[in-house]
Design an enzyme around this catalytic site. Sequence first.
Site, PDB file in Angstrom:
ATOM      1  N   TYR A 148      12.568  -9.568  -8.407  1.00 39.18           N
ATOM      2  CA  TYR A 148      12.441  -8.529  -9.438  1.00 39.18           C
ATOM      3  C   TYR A 148      13.811  -7.930  -9.765  1.00 39.18           C
ATOM      4  CZ  TYR A 148      10.555  -4.271 -11.688  1.00 39.18           C
ATOM      5  OH  TYR A 148      10.256  -3.257 -12.571  1.00 39.18           O
ATOM      6  N   VAL A 190       2.907   3.708  -5.327  1.00 40.10           N
ATOM      7  CA  VAL A 190       2.613   4.815  -4.420  1.00 40.10           C
ATOM      8  C   VAL A 190       1.707   5.870  -5.042  1.00 40.10           C
ATOM      9  CG1 VAL A 190       4.752   6.136  -4.902  1.00 40.10           C
ATOM     10  CG2 VAL A 190       3.647   6.263  -2.657  1.00 40.10           C
ATOM     11  N   SER A 192      -0.575   5.687  -7.577  1.00 35.41           N
ATOM     12  CA  SER A 192      -1.963   5.231  -7.741  1.00 35.41           C
ATOM     13  C   SER A 192      -2.614   5.005  -6.370  1.00 35.41           C
ATOM     14  CB  SER A 192      -2.008   3.957  -8.575  1.00 35.41           C
ATOM     15  OG  SER A 192      -1.029   3.051  -8.150  1.00 35.41           O
ATOM     16  N   ARG A 280      16.050   7.697  -4.314  1.00 37.13           N
ATOM     17  CA  ARG A 280      16.148   7.283  -5.731  1.00 37.13           C
ATOM     18  C   ARG A 280      15.971   8.515  -6.612  1.00 37.13           C
ATOM     19  NH1 ARG A 280      12.206   2.846  -7.341  1.00 37.13           N
ATOM     20  NH2 ARG A 280      13.706   1.463  -6.350  1.00 37.13           N
TER      21      ARG A 280
HETATM   22  P1  NAD Z   1       2.466  -3.700 -15.653  1.00 34.74           P
HETATM   23  O1  NAD Z   1       2.365  -4.724 -14.588  1.00 34.74           O
HETATM   24  O2  NAD Z   1       1.323  -2.758 -15.827  1.00 34.74           O
HETATM   25  O3  NAD Z   1       2.730  -4.382 -17.074  1.00 34.74           O
HETATM   26  C1  NAD Z   1       3.435  -5.563 -17.229  1.00 34.74           C
HETATM   27  C2  NAD Z   1       2.731  -6.374 -18.311  1.00 34.74           C
HETATM   28  O4  NAD Z   1       3.452  -7.584 -18.529  1.00 34.74           O
HETATM   29  C3  NAD Z   1       1.315  -6.755 -17.940  1.00 34.74           C
HETATM   30  O5  NAD Z   1       0.445  -6.516 -19.027  1.00 34.74           O
HETATM   31  C4  NAD Z   1       1.409  -8.247 -17.645  1.00 34.74           C
HETATM   32  O6  NAD Z   1       0.202  -8.938 -17.833  1.00 34.74           O
HETATM   33  C5  NAD Z   1       2.518  -8.661 -18.586  1.00 34.74           C
HETATM   34  N1  NAD Z   1       3.200  -9.888 -18.182  1.00 34.74           N
HETATM   35  C6  NAD Z   1       3.692 -10.199 -16.963  1.00 34.74           C
HETATM   36  N2  NAD Z   1       4.266 -11.408 -17.002  1.00 34.74           N
HETATM   37  C7  NAD Z   1       4.151 -11.863 -18.269  1.00 34.74           C
HETATM   38  C8  NAD Z   1       4.549 -13.041 -18.919  1.00 34.74           C
HETATM   39  N3  NAD Z   1       5.199 -14.036 -18.277  1.00 34.74           N
HETATM   40  N4  NAD Z   1       4.267 -13.185 -20.236  1.00 34.74           N
HETATM   41  C9  NAD Z   1       3.604 -12.226 -20.913  1.00 34.74           C
HETATM   42  N5  NAD Z   1       3.199 -11.068 -20.330  1.00 34.74           N
HETATM   43  C10 NAD Z   1       3.476 -10.904 -19.026  1.00 34.74           C
HETATM   44  O7  NAD Z   1       3.813  -2.909 -15.396  1.00 34.74           O
HETATM   45  P2  NAD Z   1       4.390  -1.613 -16.130  1.00 34.74           P
HETATM   46  O8  NAD Z   1       4.489  -0.546 -15.124  1.00 34.74           O
HETATM   47  O9  NAD Z   1       3.653  -1.355 -17.365  1.00 34.74           O
HETATM   48  O10 NAD Z   1       5.868  -2.105 -16.453  1.00 34.74           O
HETATM   49  C11 NAD Z   1       6.257  -2.451 -17.762  1.00 34.74           C
HETATM   50  C12 NAD Z   1       7.736  -2.764 -17.774  1.00 34.74           C
HETATM   51  O11 NAD Z   1       8.480  -1.609 -17.370  1.00 34.74           O
HETATM   52  C13 NAD Z   1       8.131  -3.903 -16.834  1.00 34.74           C
HETATM   53  O12 NAD Z   1       9.146  -4.666 -17.465  1.00 34.74           O
HETATM   54  C14 NAD Z   1       8.713  -3.182 -15.642  1.00 34.74           C
HETATM   55  O13 NAD Z   1       9.679  -3.961 -14.978  1.00 34.74           O
HETATM   56  C15 NAD Z   1       9.341  -1.946 -16.300  1.00 34.74           C
HETATM   57  N6  NAD Z   1       9.439  -0.834 -15.336  1.00 34.74           N
HETATM   58  C16 NAD Z   1       8.311  -0.129 -14.991  1.00 34.74           C
HETATM   59  C17 NAD Z   1       8.430   0.889 -14.051  1.00 34.74           C
HETATM   60  C18 NAD Z   1       7.240   1.725 -13.643  1.00 34.74           C
HETATM   61  O14 NAD Z   1       7.376   2.586 -12.773  1.00 34.74           O
HETATM   62  N7  NAD Z   1       6.074   1.553 -14.232  1.00 34.74           N
HETATM   63  C19 NAD Z   1       9.672   1.170 -13.473  1.00 34.74           C
HETATM   64  C20 NAD Z   1      10.763   0.397 -13.829  1.00 34.74           C
HETATM   65  C21 NAD Z   1      10.640  -0.593 -14.778  1.00 34.74           C
HETATM   66  N1  UDP Z   2       4.751   3.606  -0.364  1.00 32.68           N
HETATM   67  C1  UDP Z   2       4.030   4.157   0.666  1.00 32.68           C
HETATM   68  N2  UDP Z   2       2.694   3.886   0.739  1.00 32.68           N
HETATM   69  C2  UDP Z   2       2.042   3.139  -0.185  1.00 32.68           C
HETATM   70  C3  UDP Z   2       2.793   2.579  -1.256  1.00 32.68           C
HETATM   71  C4  UDP Z   2       4.161   2.832  -1.310  1.00 32.68           C
HETATM   72  O1  UDP Z   2       4.570   4.858   1.518  1.00 32.68           O
HETATM   73  O2  UDP Z   2       0.805   2.947  -0.050  1.00 32.68           O
HETATM   74  C5  UDP Z   2       6.182   3.892  -0.465  1.00 32.68           C
HETATM   75  C6  UDP Z   2       7.074   2.656  -0.602  1.00 32.68           C
HETATM   76  O3  UDP Z   2       7.391   2.141   0.670  1.00 32.68           O
HETATM   77  C7  UDP Z   2       8.268   3.233  -1.323  1.00 32.68           C
HETATM   78  C8  UDP Z   2       7.667   4.309  -2.217  1.00 32.68           C
HETATM   79  O4  UDP Z   2       6.406   4.627  -1.666  1.00 32.68           O
HETATM   80  O5  UDP Z   2       9.156   3.839  -0.413  1.00 32.68           O
HETATM   81  C9  UDP Z   2       7.493   3.884  -3.665  1.00 32.68           C
HETATM   82  O6  UDP Z   2       6.787   2.678  -3.654  1.00 32.68           O
HETATM   83  P1  UDP Z   2       6.301   1.943  -4.991  1.00 32.68           P
HETATM   84  O7  UDP Z   2       5.728   0.637  -4.554  1.00 32.68           O
HETATM   85  O8  UDP Z   2       5.451   2.844  -5.776  1.00 32.68           O
HETATM   86  O9  UDP Z   2       7.613   1.735  -5.857  1.00 32.68           O
HETATM   87  P2  UDP Z   2       9.126   1.310  -5.548  1.00 32.68           P
HETATM   88  O10 UDP Z   2       9.885   2.486  -5.970  1.00 32.68           O
HETATM   89  O11 UDP Z   2       9.306   1.025  -4.092  1.00 32.68           O
HETATM   90  O12 UDP Z   2       9.307   0.119  -6.379  1.00 32.68           O
END
Ligand code: NAD
Ligand code: UDP
Length: 319
Positions: A148, A190, A192, A280
């Site tokens: 990732y 974490v 959810s 973070r």
């Molecule tokens: P999510 O998993 O809910 O959504 C990702 C979506 O991408 C899903 O609908 C999935 O089916 C689709 N997808 C995955 N692989 C695919 C592919 N090869 N082709 C087409 N569709 C594909 O995740 P999210 O939380 O909504 O994240 C959305 C974006 O934001 C991602 O790029 C993620 O890296 C970035 N992001 C999210 C967070 C966060 O905390 N939610 C933090 C940092 C970055």
């Molecule tokens: N974490 C936790 N319990 C859980 C899920 C996550 O203690 O059931 C911790 C995880 O180890 C991390 C932080 O919560 O330190 C955030 O985790 P998440 O997977 O949400 O996102 P990350 O920021 O690590 O990508």
Amino acid sequence: MRRSYKRVLVTGGAGFVGSHLCERLLNENCAVLCVDNFYTGTRENIQHLLGNPNFEVIRHDVCFPLYVEVDEIYNLACPASPIHYQFDPVQTTKTSVSGAINMLGLAKRLRAKILLSSTSEVYGDPDIHPQPESYWGHVNPIGTRACYDEGKRCAETLFFDYYRQHKLRIKVARIFNTYGPRTHPNDGRVVSSFIMQALKADPITIFGDGGQTRSFCYVSDLVDGLIRLMDSDDGFTGPVNIGNSGEFTIKELAEIVIKMTESNSTITYRPKPPDDPRVRRPDIALAQSKLGWQPKIPLAEGLVPTIQYFRDLITHQND
Ligand code: NAD
Ligand code: UDP
């Protein structure tokens, strides 16, 4: 704000963030094309949008070329939770890298503006705190999070090479932990996880001692930041941090969730996953100055609709 009519492609549009973004763009007078392979996204997330004549969905994997006509591209496709992106790590890297190449190629043909949803994971387990965009990061390139982290770092590289080499209009957002309704209930993130555990009165699973910190951004704030970035001057590419600077230990989060759900859950401690960042928090000075953006919703406020969402989900599951 009602925008002038635009055709906007949202890859990953059936996911958590993508579905909120599609909804917001439709409300702002755009025609939205949602492209998703439904790997982690669901039809339920976009069910309420399907009747809108300005909304279209294509099942497609961004690892393969796509031929459509649009004005702007938000490239969000990529699983975001550690459980999901580590389930098929090769596919995760392919999605980030091949997906970026395909969407950049599309943007190049169309001369469309393109935004990448990068991540705070590009900073890895950071030595600098809070993290400014100028920090190059501390990522383990061979660890279990690398598919990732390095996938997104390579996607950023591709975006900037297309910018320099092909003069594409690019925007790179580095998103910090975001939460809200439509987070997948079983994806192990974490917020959810803790809410689901609390609502079911199951033990809350803290990985490590719970002293690690995260900063949690409510999804409407994130969507606002992404749209402002897309609409910013062509000269501004980012990368720009989009996140909430309120910082909490994971133990504090567990306590807040237990209190707000009035749960009887106890806390249980599990081993910390490898390379789990210890701290973070975004430095958001750049977003403030360049985008006039800052988050509006503090954690305690954003948790209210989020908890309600999971409550409703559990009720429907039991129907
Ligand atoms: P999510 O998993 O809910 O959504 C990702 C979506 O991408 C899903 O609908 C999935 O089916 C689709 N997808 C995955 N692989 C695919 C592919 N090869 N082709 C087409 N569709 C594909 O995740 P999210 O939380 O909504 O994240 C959305 C974006 O934001 C991602 O790029 C993620 O890296 C970035 N992001 C999210 C967070 C966060 O905390 N939610 C933090 C940092 C970055
Ligand atoms: N974490 C936790 N319990 C859980 C899920 C996550 O203690 O059931 C911790 C995880 O180890 C991390 C932080 O919560 O330190 C955030 O985790 P998440 O997977 O949400 O996102 P990350 O920021 O690590 O990508």
